[in-house]
Design a protein around this motif. Structure first.
Motif, PDB file in Angstrom:
ATOM      1  N   GLN A  35       0.818  -1.205   0.000  1.00  0.00           N
ATOM      2  CA  GLN A  35       0.000   0.000   0.000  1.00  0.00           C
ATOM      3  C   GLN A  35       0.853   1.257   0.000  1.00  0.00           C
ATOM      4  O   GLN A  35       0.490   2.279  -0.588  1.00  0.00           O
ATOM      5  CB  GLN A  35      -0.946  -0.005   1.210  1.00  0.00           C
ATOM      6  N   GLU A  36       2.018   1.195   0.664  1.00  0.00           N
ATOM      7  CA  GLU A  36       2.918   2.344   0.673  1.00  0.00           C
ATOM      8  C   GLU A  36       3.439   2.641  -0.733  1.00  0.00           C
ATOM      9  O   GLU A  36       3.610   3.812  -1.106  1.00  0.00           O
ATOM     10  CB  GLU A  36       4.095   2.085   1.616  1.00  0.00           C
ATOM     11  N   LEU A  37       3.713   1.583  -1.501  1.00  0.00           N
ATOM     12  CA  LEU A  37       4.179   1.782  -2.874  1.00  0.00           C
ATOM     13  C   LEU A  37       3.113   2.472  -3.700  1.00  0.00           C
ATOM     14  O   LEU A  37       3.408   3.377  -4.499  1.00  0.00           O
ATOM     15  CB  LEU A  37       4.543   0.437  -3.507  1.00  0.00           C
ATOM     16  N   LYS A  38       1.863   2.053  -3.541  1.00  0.00           N
ATOM     17  CA  LYS A  38       0.766   2.656  -4.304  1.00  0.00           C
ATOM     18  C   LYS A  38       0.592   4.126  -3.936  1.00  0.00           C
ATOM     19  O   LYS A  38       0.360   4.978  -4.800  1.00  0.00           O
ATOM     20  CB  LYS A  38      -0.528   1.888  -4.052  1.00  0.00           C
ATOM     21  N   ILE A  39       0.719   4.430  -2.644  1.00  0.00           N
ATOM     22  CA  ILE A  39       0.564   5.819  -2.201  1.00  0.00           C
ATOM     23  C   ILE A  39       1.680   6.681  -2.768  1.00  0.00           C
ATOM     24  O   ILE A  39       1.439   7.794  -3.267  1.00  0.00           O
ATOM     25  CB  ILE A  39       0.544   5.885  -0.661  1.00  0.00           C
ATOM     26  N   ALA A  40       2.920   6.163  -2.719  1.00  0.00           N
ATOM     27  CA  ALA A  40       4.056   6.921  -3.243  1.00  0.00           C
ATOM     28  C   ALA A  40       3.908   7.159  -4.746  1.00  0.00           C
ATOM     29  O   ALA A  40       4.161   8.260  -5.245  1.00  0.00           O
ATOM     30  CB  ALA A  40       5.364   6.185  -2.947  1.00  0.00           C
ATOM     31  N   ALA A  41       3.480   6.120  -5.481  1.00  0.00           N
ATOM     32  CA  ALA A  41       3.337   6.251  -6.930  1.00  0.00           C
ATOM     33  C   ALA A  41       2.217   7.212  -7.296  1.00  0.00           C
ATOM     34  O   ALA A  41       2.307   7.926  -8.292  1.00  0.00           O
ATOM     35  CB  ALA A  41       3.070   4.880  -7.550  1.00  0.00           C
ATOM     36  N   SER A  42       1.165   7.253  -6.476  1.00  0.00           N
ATOM     37  CA  SER A  42       0.023   8.128  -6.772  1.00  0.00           C
ATOM     38  C   SER A  42       0.274   9.567  -6.355  1.00  0.00           C
ATOM     39  O   SER A  42      -0.056  10.505  -7.081  1.00  0.00           O
ATOM     40  CB  SER A  42      -1.239   7.603  -6.071  1.00  0.00           C
ATOM     41  N   ASN A  43       0.868   9.754  -5.171  1.00  0.00           N
ATOM     42  CA  ASN A  43       1.006  11.101  -4.619  1.00  0.00           C
ATOM     43  C   ASN A  43       2.279  11.819  -5.049  1.00  0.00           C
ATOM     44  O   ASN A  43       2.294  13.045  -5.172  1.00  0.00           O
ATOM     45  CB  ASN A  43       0.963  11.044  -3.091  1.00  0.00           C
ATOM     46  N   THR A  44       3.357  11.059  -5.244  1.00  0.00           N
ATOM     47  CA  THR A  44       4.636  11.702  -5.589  1.00  0.00           C
ATOM     48  C   THR A  44       5.281  10.986  -6.772  1.00  0.00           C
ATOM     49  O   THR A  44       6.400  10.461  -6.663  1.00  0.00           O
ATOM     50  CB  THR A  44       5.594  11.694  -4.376  1.00  0.00           C
ATOM     51  N   PRO A  45       4.606  10.942  -7.938  1.00  0.00           N
ATOM     52  CA  PRO A  45       5.148  10.185  -9.073  1.00  0.00           C
ATOM     53  C   PRO A  45       6.495  10.699  -9.565  1.00  0.00           C
ATOM     54  O   PRO A  45       7.351   9.921  -9.971  1.00  0.00           O
ATOM     55  CB  PRO A  45       4.058  10.340 -10.144  1.00  0.00           C
ATOM     56  N   ASN A  46       6.712  12.012  -9.542  1.00  0.00           N
ATOM     57  CA  ASN A  46       7.987  12.559 -10.024  1.00  0.00           C
ATOM     58  C   ASN A  46       9.144  12.146  -9.125  1.00  0.00           C
ATOM     59  O   ASN A  46      10.243  11.853  -9.605  1.00  0.00           O
ATOM     60  CB  ASN A  46       7.905  14.083 -10.118  1.00  0.00           C
ATOM     61  N   MET A  47       8.903  12.126  -7.808  1.00  0.00           N
ATOM     62  CA  MET A  47       9.951  11.701  -6.892  1.00  0.00           C
ATOM     63  C   MET A  47      10.279  10.224  -7.106  1.00  0.00           C
ATOM     64  O   MET A  47      11.445   9.820  -7.097  1.00  0.00           O
ATOM     65  CB  MET A  47       9.516  11.928  -5.442  1.00  0.00           C
ATOM     66  N   VAL A  48       9.242   9.404  -7.323  1.00  0.00           N
ATOM     67  CA  VAL A  48       9.465   7.976  -7.541  1.00  0.00           C
ATOM     68  C   VAL A  48      10.223   7.751  -8.846  1.00  0.00           C
ATOM     69  O   VAL A  48      11.123   6.913  -8.919  1.00  0.00           O
ATOM     70  CB  VAL A  48       8.128   7.207  -7.548  1.00  0.00           C
ATOM     71  N   ARG A  49       9.882   8.529  -9.902  1.00  0.00           N
ATOM     72  CA  ARG A  49      10.619   8.401 -11.155  1.00  0.00           C
ATOM     73  C   ARG A  49      12.092   8.754 -10.956  1.00  0.00           C
ATOM     74  O   ARG A  49      12.981   8.135 -11.536  1.00  0.00           O
ATOM     75  CB  ARG A  49      10.012   9.312 -12.228  1.00  0.00           C
TER      76      ARG A  49
END
Length: 474
Positions: free
Chosen positions: A97-111
C-alpha cells in the motif's frame, strides 16, 4: 471487485491540471463547484473522484475522461516493487500500500528514484566487469539513454497522439489510388523534396538499411531488404523532413536528462511516425477487428511485416478508440529484450532474463511459424500468447544472420477477438501454463525451471535430498 477498488483516485493528475492552468486551489475548487478542503483531499488522494466532480472536470476544463483509466501510478508501483526486491533493500520492509501511495502522490519523486537506481545498476555492472577482468567492449552495458527513452514511451502507453494523427493525415495523401504505396511514397519524396530513391547492393554490403546523402539528395535503400522495410524507411525519411517542428516540441516537453537520450528519442519519434504511416490508426484498427487480428492478413493488406503489425497492435491506445490491449516484445538469441511494450498488466523485467516457460523462447526452434500458448501469471491473470521467429539475412558468408523472437499476447478475456484462439479452450484453467516475469522476482515456489532463487524470499537447502532445483523457497 470491492467498492474501494472501483473508486478513482487521481490526485497527481488533478494537481497537474490545476498547476498548468496556474490556478490556486480556491479558484480551481470554485470552478468545480466544490470546497477548497475537498479539492485538497482529492489532490492528496484522501478522497476519490465523485461522478459530479468528474463531470465538472470535463465541462469546465475539457479533461479527457479516458485519462482516468490510464493512470500511470500502477505502472510506476510495479517498477518500484521490482527494484525493491534487490538484496540491498533486504532490511527495508515496505508494504504494497505504501508503494501505491508513493506512486500516486509523488510520481515525479518515484521516477527520480527509479532513474537513480538505473545509474546504480549500471555502475554495479561496470564494477562487476572490472572485477572479472572483462573489458567494456567484451561485455557492453546497456546505454542509459535507451532506458530513459523506453521509460518515456512506457509511461505514455506507447501512444503519442499528435504524432500519430499527423502520420494518419499524411497516409491519406498517398493511399488514394490503386498504385502501390511504395511507388507513391517514392514519387512523393521526389516531387515534394527532390529526393531520388534508389535500391542499391552497395548499401547492403556496407551494412546500411537506409542511407541519405543530402548533397546528392539521394535516399539509398538496401536491395536485400524486403518491400515492407523499405516502405518504412521512406516514411521515416518523410518524418524527419516534415515533422521536425512537432518532434522538437515533443522532445522539449519530454525533458530528457542527456543530449544522447534526446537524439535516441528523435530517432524513435521518426520510427513512430513511419509505423503510423504504414499502418494508419483508424484504418488499421478497423482491419484488425475485421480480420480478428490475423497477423499475416494484416501484413498483406498493408504491405507490412509481421513485426510491424505486432508492434502497431500494441500501440492502439488512442482515447475513445482503443484496440485490444496487447503486450509486444522482441528478444535476441541471448535473451536480451530489444523492444518491449505492454498495454496489458503483464510486465517485463528490466534486469535479467524472462521466464523460460514463455513460448517466445521456444519460437527460436521454429522457422517462422506462429506458436500459441495459454499462460497464467502469478497475479492470477491469464493470457493468449503468440510467438514466432524472424531472421534478417546477411549478404556475406562470414557474417551471421540476425535472428529474433517476436512475442505478442493479450488477456484471455479477449480470446473471442483472436482467430488464433478459436480452437483453444480458454475456459479450462488446466490449459494455462504457469509462467512468471523472471526468476529473480517470480514468487512461484514449486517451479522446476527456476534458475536462481527469488531475491525477496529465503531459501533452504536439504543436504539429504537433491531435487531438480537444488534449494527450496520459503
Amino acid at each position: 471487485m470491492s467498492e474501494n477498488q472501483r473508486k478513482i483516485f487521481a490526485g497527481a493528475r488533478i494537481r497537474h491540471l490545476r498547476q498548468t492552468r496556474k490556478m490556486t486551489q480556491a479558484n480551481f475548487a470554485a470552478a468545480l463547484g466544490i470546497s477548497t478542503s475537498y479539492l485538497n483531499q482529492i489532490e492528496n488522494n484522501h478522497r476519490s473522484l465523485s461522478a459530479s466532480v468528474i463531470l465538472s472536470l470535463f465541462n469546465s476544463f475539457g479533461f479527457d475522461l479516458s485519462e482516468l483509466a490510464l493512470d500511470e501510478s500502477g505502472k510506476i508501483a510495479v517498477d518500484l516493487r521490482e527494484i525493491l526486491t534487490d538484496p540491498i533493500f533486504a532490511d527495508t520492509n515496505i508494504m504494497p500500500q505504501e508503494l501505491k501511495i508513493a506512486a500516486s502522490n509523488t510520481p515525479n519523486m518515484v521516477r527520480a528514484f527509479l532513474g537513480l537506481y538505473q545509474v546504480f545498476q549500471k555502475t554495479r555492472e561496470q564494477l562487476g566487469q572490472l572485477d572479472t577482468t572483462l573489458s567494456e567492449s567484451e561485455a557492453p552495458v546497456a546505454p542509459m539513454p535507451y532506458e530513459e527513452v523506453r521509460d518515456y514511451f512506457h509511461y505514455k502507453d506507447n501512444y503519442i497522439d499528435e504524432l500519430d494523427r499527423a502520420a494518419e493525415a499524411f497516409a491519406r495523401t498517398i493511399t488514394r489510388t490503386d498504385r502501390q504505396r511504395y511507388v507513391l511514397l517514392a514519387d512523393y519524396l521526389s516531387d515534394a523534396h527532390g529526393i531520388r530513391v534508389v535500391e542499391t547492393k552497395s548499401a547492403a554490403e556496407a551494412g546500411s538499411i537506409r542511407r541519405y546523402d543530402p548533397d546528392s539528395q539521394t535516399l539509398h535503400l538496401s536491395a536485400t531488404s524486403n518491400a515492407a522495410t523499405n516502405l518504412f524507411q521512406m516514411a521515416y525519411q518523410v518524418g524527419l523532413l516534415e515533422q521536425g517542428a512537432l518532434i522538437e516540441k515533443l522532445l522539449d516537453e519530454a525533458s530528457f536528462h542527456s543530449p544522447s537520450a534526446r537524439e535516441v528519442c528523435r530517432m524513435t519519434f521518426a520510427n513512430y511516425f513511419a509505423g503510423a504511416v504504414v499502418l494508419p490508426y483508424q484504418e488499421f484498427l478497423e482491419a484488425a477487428a475485421d480480420t480478428r487480428h490475423d497477423l499475416d492478413r494484416l501484413a498483406f493488406r498493408f504491405d507490412a511485416s509481421r513485426e510491424q503489425v505486432c508492434h502497431r497492435l500494441s500501440m492502439l491506445q488512442r482515447p475513445g478508440q482503443k484496440g485490444v490491449p496487447f503486450y509486444f516484445l522482441r528478444i535476441d538469441r541471448a535473451g536480451n529484450i530489444t523492444k518491449r511494450h505492454s498495454a496489458t498488466s503483464l510486465k517485463f523485467t528490466r534486469f535479467g532474463g524472462s521466464c523460460p516457460l514463455w513460448n517466445v523462447h521456444a519460437s527460436f526452434e521454429g522457422h517462422g511459424e506462429i506458436l500459441r500458448q495459454l499462460a497464467s501469471t502469478p497475479d492470477g491473470l491469464r493470457y493468449v500468447c503468440l510467438a514466432f521467429s524472424k531472421t534478417i539475412p546477411t549478404p556475406e558468408f562470414r557474417k551471421t544472420s540476425r535472428k529474433y523472437a517476436i512475442g505478442l499476447g493479450c488477456e484471455a478475456k479477449y480470446a473471442s477477438q483472436l482467430v488464433y484462439a478459436d480452437d483453444l479452450d480458454v475456459t479450462d484453467p488446466r490449459r494455462f501454463e504457469p509462467i512468471g516475469t523472471g526468476c529473480r522476482i517470480c514468487e512461484r515456489s514449486n517451479c522446476r525451471h527456476r534458475s536462481v532463487p527469488p531475491l525477496a524470499r529465503d531459501i533452504k537447502v536439504d543436504h539429504n535430498t537433491r531435487n531438480i532445483v537444488p534449494f527450496q523457497v520459503d
